[in-house]
Design an enzyme around this catalytic site. Structure first.
Site, PDB file in Angstrom:
ATOM      1  N   CYS A   1       0.912  -1.066   0.033  1.00 20.77           N
ATOM      2  CA  CYS A   1       0.005  -0.037   0.043  1.00 20.77           C
ATOM      3  C   CYS A   1       0.962   1.219  -0.059  1.00 20.77           C
ATOM      4  O   CYS A   1       2.066   1.181  -0.209  1.00 20.77           O
ATOM      5  CB  CYS A   1      -1.065   0.188   1.100  1.00 20.77           C
ATOM      6  SG  CYS A   1      -0.133   0.009   3.010  1.00 20.77           S
TER       7      CYS A   1
ATOM      8  N   ASN B   1       2.344   1.521   4.510  1.00 18.88           N
ATOM      9  CA  ASN B   1       2.674   0.063   5.035  1.00 18.88           C
ATOM     10  C   ASN B   1       2.336   0.385   6.561  1.00 18.88           C
ATOM     11  O   ASN B   1       3.066  -0.331   7.178  1.00 18.88           O
ATOM     12  CB  ASN B   1       4.117  -0.199   4.812  1.00 18.88           C
ATOM     13  CG  ASN B   1       4.465  -1.698   5.116  1.00 18.88           C
ATOM     14  OD1 ASN B   1       5.654  -1.831   5.523  1.00 18.88           O
ATOM     15  ND2 ASN B   1       3.540  -2.681   4.937  1.00 18.88           N
TER      16      ASN B   1
ATOM     17  N   CYS C   1      -1.159   0.742   7.470  1.00 20.06           N
ATOM     18  CA  CYS C   1      -2.598   0.223   7.806  1.00 20.06           C
ATOM     19  C   CYS C   1      -3.047  -0.866   6.719  1.00 20.06           C
ATOM     20  O   CYS C   1      -3.246  -1.916   7.338  1.00 20.06           O
ATOM     21  CB  CYS C   1      -3.471   1.430   7.246  1.00 20.06           C
ATOM     22  SG  CYS C   1      -3.301   3.059   8.309  1.00 20.06           S
ATOM     23  N   ARG C   2      -3.488  -0.706   5.381  1.00 14.40           N
ATOM     24  CA  ARG C   2      -3.975  -1.812   4.631  1.00 14.40           C
ATOM     25  C   ARG C   2      -3.160  -2.997   4.562  1.00 14.40           C
ATOM     26  O   ARG C   2      -3.355  -4.385   4.527  1.00 14.40           O
ATOM     27  CB  ARG C   2      -4.150  -1.361   3.068  1.00 14.40           C
ATOM     28  CG  ARG C   2      -5.506  -0.179   3.491  1.00 14.40           C
ATOM     29  CD  ARG C   2      -5.702   0.508   2.267  1.00 14.40           C
ATOM     30  NE  ARG C   2      -4.502   1.323   1.834  1.00 14.40           N
ATOM     31  CZ  ARG C   2      -4.594   2.283   0.581  1.00 14.40           C
ATOM     32  NH1 ARG C   2      -5.259   2.156  -0.318  1.00 14.40           N
ATOM     33  NH2 ARG C   2      -3.171   3.036   0.519  1.00 14.40           N
ATOM     34  N   SER C   3      -1.604  -2.701   3.852  1.00 12.44           N
ATOM     35  CA  SER C   3      -0.998  -4.329   3.618  1.00 12.44           C
ATOM     36  C   SER C   3      -0.488  -4.586   4.822  1.00 12.44           C
ATOM     37  O   SER C   3      -0.433  -5.976   4.608  1.00 12.44           O
ATOM     38  CB  SER C   3       0.395  -3.563   2.885  1.00 12.44           C
ATOM     39  OG  SER C   3       1.143  -2.543   3.552  1.00 12.44           O
TER      40      SER C   3
ATOM     41  N   ASP D   1      -8.246   3.766   1.233  1.00 13.59           N
ATOM     42  CA  ASP D   1      -7.113   4.046   2.377  1.00 13.59           C
ATOM     43  C   ASP D   1      -8.079   4.546   3.612  1.00 13.59           C
ATOM     44  O   ASP D   1      -8.769   5.764   3.376  1.00 13.59           O
ATOM     45  CB  ASP D   1      -6.504   5.211   1.598  1.00 13.59           C
ATOM     46  CG  ASP D   1      -5.204   5.855   2.522  1.00 13.59           C
ATOM     47  OD1 ASP D   1      -5.218   5.464   3.900  1.00 13.59           O
ATOM     48  OD2 ASP D   1      -4.391   6.770   2.304  1.00 13.59           O
TER      49      ASP D   1
HETATM   50  P1  4NP Z   1      -1.836   2.697   4.238  1.00 11.03           P
HETATM   51  O1  4NP Z   1      -2.241   4.140   4.782  1.00 11.03           O
HETATM   52  O2  4NP Z   1      -1.241   3.001   2.666  1.00 11.03           O
HETATM   53  O3  4NP Z   1      -2.856   1.837   3.970  1.00 11.03           O
HETATM   54  O4  4NP Z   1      -0.839   2.367   5.074  1.00 11.03           O
HETATM   55  C1  4NP Z   1      -1.628   5.294   4.938  1.00 11.03           C
HETATM   56  C2  4NP Z   1      -0.867   5.451   5.925  1.00 11.03           C
HETATM   57  C3  4NP Z   1      -0.126   6.748   5.956  1.00 11.03           C
HETATM   58  C4  4NP Z   1       0.009   7.767   4.957  1.00 11.03           C
HETATM   59  C5  4NP Z   1      -0.778   7.373   3.961  1.00 11.03           C
HETATM   60  C6  4NP Z   1      -1.710   6.352   3.703  1.00 11.03           C
HETATM   61  N1  4NP Z   1       0.639   8.905   5.288  1.00 11.03           N
HETATM   62  O5  4NP Z   1       0.495   9.584   4.218  1.00 11.03           O
HETATM   63  O6  4NP Z   1       1.387   8.888   6.167  1.00 11.03           O
END
Ligand code: 4NP
Length: 179
Positions: free
Chosen positions: A28, A31, A33-35, A146
């Site tokens: 994602c 790294n 939340c989702r992945s 997201d």
């Molecule tokens: P993820 O979510 O891609 O599912 O881990 C996010 C976590 C943090 C950020 C963006 C998306 N960020 O911009 O910090």
């Protein structure tokens, strides 16, 4: 699932025959939340089916904002409520990932575009598959949204989508593994 993605998956299955484990990388943006949630859910499915020797699972982010951190506190909480502990430490996708892993699964179209832009070879492009290819029904969602700026429902939705997709991912590949 579109025809090109189905052909890619069939190609990965053919290439995999007789060479367990299947190496899967979930990707994602952050790294956190989702992945890592996909990684934790996939590990729990594999453990429940006693198939640990057939799979290698990891996750990474295309961005480098949170390297070394545990998954987002909210994601850990929602996953724990479903009996899944997330202990992955955030890392960024590396060029070696494109040769090491057999399948690299992006959570949304932006992740897929980022992966395509850094894929070092044509062969590695064949490993890139969107998580939505494994959704039971693409009627409502065509990606894993997201949840970072969402409330609790966003995290629950992500876990629901991932539980469904990881189950289908397992059922797609397991019959050709460990023979
Ligand atoms: P993820 O979510 O891609 O599912 O881990 C996010 C976590 C943090 C950020 C963006 C998306 N960020 O911009 O910090």
């Amino acid at each position: 699932m579109d025809k090109a993605t189905r052909l890619k998956i069939e190609k990965i299955i053919r290439a995999q025959r007789d060479s367990s484990p299947l190496r899967v990388l979930f990707v994602c943006l952050g790294n956190i939340c989702r992945s890592p949630a996909a990684e934790g859910i996939m590990r729990s499915i594999i453990e429940n089916r006693n198939s640990q020797s057939d799979w290698e699972i990891d996750s990474a982010g295309t961005g480098g904002y949170h390297i070394g951190e545990l998954p987002d506190r909210r994601m850990r909480l929602h996953a724990r409520n479903r009996g899944i502990e997330l202990s992955h430490r955030c890392r960024q996708v590396s060029l070696e990932d494109f040769s090491h892993f057999d399948i690299i699964i992006g959570m949304d179209a932006s992740n897929m575009a980022n992966l395509k832009s850094i894929a070092p070879t044509d062969k590695s492009l064949d490993k890139l598959v969107p998580m939505s290819a494994f959704f039971s029904s693409e009627d409502r969602y065509d990606h894993v949204p997201d949840p970072y700026y969402d409330g609790a429902e966003g995290f629950e939705l992500v876990l629901d989508l991932l539980q469904d997709a990881c189950t289908n991912l397992f059922n797609t590949f397991q019959p050709s593994l460990g023979q």
